[in-house]
Design an enzyme around this catalytic site. Structure first.
Site, mmCIF file in Angstrom:
data_model
loop_
_atom_site.group_PDB
_atom_site.id
_atom_site.type_symbol
_atom_site.label_atom_id
_atom_site.label_comp_id
_atom_site.label_asym_id
_atom_site.label_seq_id
_atom_site.Cartn_x
_atom_site.Cartn_y
_atom_site.Cartn_z
ATOM 1 N N ASN A 5 -10.924 -2.807 -5.221
ATOM 2 C CA ASN A 5 -10.200 -1.852 -6.072
ATOM 3 C C ASN A 5 -10.855 -1.660 -7.447
ATOM 4 O OD1 ASN A 5 -6.913 -2.865 -4.825
ATOM 5 N ND2 ASN A 5 -8.166 -1.133 -4.166
ATOM 6 N N ASP A 52 0.835 -1.211 0.000
ATOM 7 C CA ASP A 52 0.000 0.000 0.000
ATOM 8 C C ASP A 52 0.871 1.263 0.000
ATOM 9 O OD1 ASP A 52 -2.371 1.391 -0.005
ATOM 10 O OD2 ASP A 52 -2.619 1.338 2.180
HETATM 11 C C1 IPE Z 1 -5.313 -2.775 -0.124
HETATM 12 O O1 IPE Z 1 -5.025 -1.437 -0.255
HETATM 13 C C2 IPE Z 1 -5.305 -3.449 -1.463
HETATM 14 C C3 IPE Z 1 -3.998 -3.604 -2.080
HETATM 15 C C4 IPE Z 1 -2.859 -3.243 -1.571
HETATM 16 C C5 IPE Z 1 -3.993 -4.235 -3.367
HETATM 17 P P1 IPE Z 1 -6.173 -0.338 -0.384
HETATM 18 O O2 IPE Z 1 -5.485 0.958 -0.504
HETATM 19 O O3 IPE Z 1 -7.117 -0.714 -1.465
HETATM 20 O O4 IPE Z 1 -6.917 -0.492 1.015
HETATM 21 P P2 IPE Z 1 -7.719 0.599 1.871
HETATM 22 O O5 IPE Z 1 -8.661 1.265 0.928
HETATM 23 O O6 IPE Z 1 -6.705 1.526 2.434
HETATM 24 O O7 IPE Z 1 -8.388 -0.188 2.954
HETATM 25 C C1 IPE Z 2 -1.677 0.264 -3.298
HETATM 26 O O1 IPE Z 2 -1.454 1.624 -3.346
HETATM 27 C C2 IPE Z 2 -1.911 -0.331 -4.666
HETATM 28 C C3 IPE Z 2 -3.289 -0.749 -4.885
HETATM 29 C C4 IPE Z 2 -4.252 -0.719 -4.030
HETATM 30 C C5 IPE Z 2 -3.610 -1.258 -6.208
HETATM 31 P P1 IPE Z 2 -2.649 2.661 -3.314
HETATM 32 O O2 IPE Z 2 -3.032 2.979 -4.713
HETATM 33 O O3 IPE Z 2 -3.741 2.188 -2.445
HETATM 34 O O4 IPE Z 2 -1.930 3.909 -2.654
HETATM 35 P P2 IPE Z 2 -2.542 4.910 -1.609
HETATM 36 O O5 IPE Z 2 -3.047 4.130 -0.437
HETATM 37 O O6 IPE Z 2 -3.652 5.646 -2.311
HETATM 38 O O7 IPE Z 2 -1.393 5.798 -1.238
HETATM 39 MG MG MG Z 3 -4.116 2.378 -0.480
#
Ligand code: IPE
Ligand code: IPE
Ligand code: MG
Length: 255
Positions: A72, A24
């Site tokens: 997602n 993340d």
């Molecule tokens: C979790 O991260 C999913 C992945 C890393 C693929 P998200 O960014 O989607 O999770 P939330 O929204 O912070 O819970």
């Molecule tokens: C994790 O990074 C990757 C996926 C969930 C696909 P994020 O895209 O959630 O990054 P933040 O949390 O917005 O910084």
């Molecule tokens: Mg995220």
């Protein structure tokens, strides 16, 4: 003094057998630099490469990476499309490294939902790497822990309805055997980057007795050394599985 070699820098035992990572923070990494979010995902793919390489070198048996959750899909279409493009690139670009290092690539999640542009290189690489035995790399794609549990319940219910399974035989072992991670070692260590302290629907069943490790490092900055730091933290933990510390210390685990 002993000559310094690469291996002396590697964490000593006990090593976890199976590590999972909630990767993340890509978006925040990019936004803090005034870049589009996709640039963060692109840099995150470099972390994936580095961490997979390090995990294989250390000797982990299984590495499960949360790359795209069931939830997602609800992100803006342009971001989803960009992520699918990066996923395809990863599967094509990393093929020689994965094959050359004896890595078995698998996917868990609702793979049928992925576009053909991802499914094709994914099916090809998982098929071709199926006999590799040095490490399992599980990519969680279109994955949700609740969805995975519900799907397992549905399969068991069908077998009950067909008269093939006695409901009294549904227990932790038989239920666990339905999970997509059934044939890799149990999850030992679950890492989440980016400072968030939640599971976000990742390996809910598998994390039952995993050690949890949260770090503020954003995924695009999480490289080999950050993995070593997590492994060192793991090594300092005492896993008790419900027993007392004295039982664990004495090694006398008989009831
Ligand atoms: C979790 O991260 C999913 C992945 C890393 C693929 P998200 O960014 O989607 O999770 P939330 O929204 O912070 O819970
Ligand atoms: C994790 O990074 C990757 C996926 C969930 C696909 P994020 O895209 O959630 O990054 P933040 O949390 O917005 O910084
Ligand atoms: Mg995220």
């Amino acid at each position: 003094m002993a000559e310094s070699t690469a291996s002396t820098q590697l964490p000593r035992s006990p090593l976890p057998r199976h590590v999972a990572i909630i990767m993340d923070g890509n978006g925040r990494w990019a936004e803090s630099r005034g870049l589009p979010r996709l640039d963060g995902h692109r840099e995150g793919a470099n972390s994936v490469r580095d961490v997979v390489r390090a995990a294989r070198k250390i000797g982990l048996e299984a590495l499960t990476l949360y790359a795209f959750s069931s939830q997602n899909w609800a992100r803006p279409g342009s971001e989803v499309a960009g992520l699918m493009g990066l996923l395809r690139d990863y599967l094509i670009d990393e093929r020689p490294e994965i094959m050359g290092n004896g890595i078995q690539l698998r996917a868990i999640g609702d793979i049928d939902r992925l576009p053909a542009s991802v499914r094709e290189p994914l099916d090809a690489l998982s098929g071709d790497s199926a006999e590799n035995s040095d490490m399992v790399l599980n990519l969680a794609l279109s994955y949700g822990g609740r969805e995975s549990i519900a799907a397992a319940a549905q399969r068991l219910a069908k077998r009950v309805a067909a008269g093939e399974l006695d409901p009294r035989n549904i227990n932790v072992d038989s239920f666990g055997a339905e999970m997509p991670t059934a044939d890799v070692p149990g999850l030992d260590l679950l890492i989440r980057t980016s400072g968030e302290q939640r599971i976000s629907n990742f390996l809910l069943w598998e994390a039952g007795y995993a050690e949890l490790y949260f770090t503020d490092v954003l995924w695009p900055d999480f490289r080999k050394q950050a993995l070593y730091d997590a492994l060192e933290a793991y090594q300092a933990r005492e896993r008790r599985f419900g027993l007392t510390g004295a039982q664990i210390e004495s090694g006398d685990l008989a009831p």
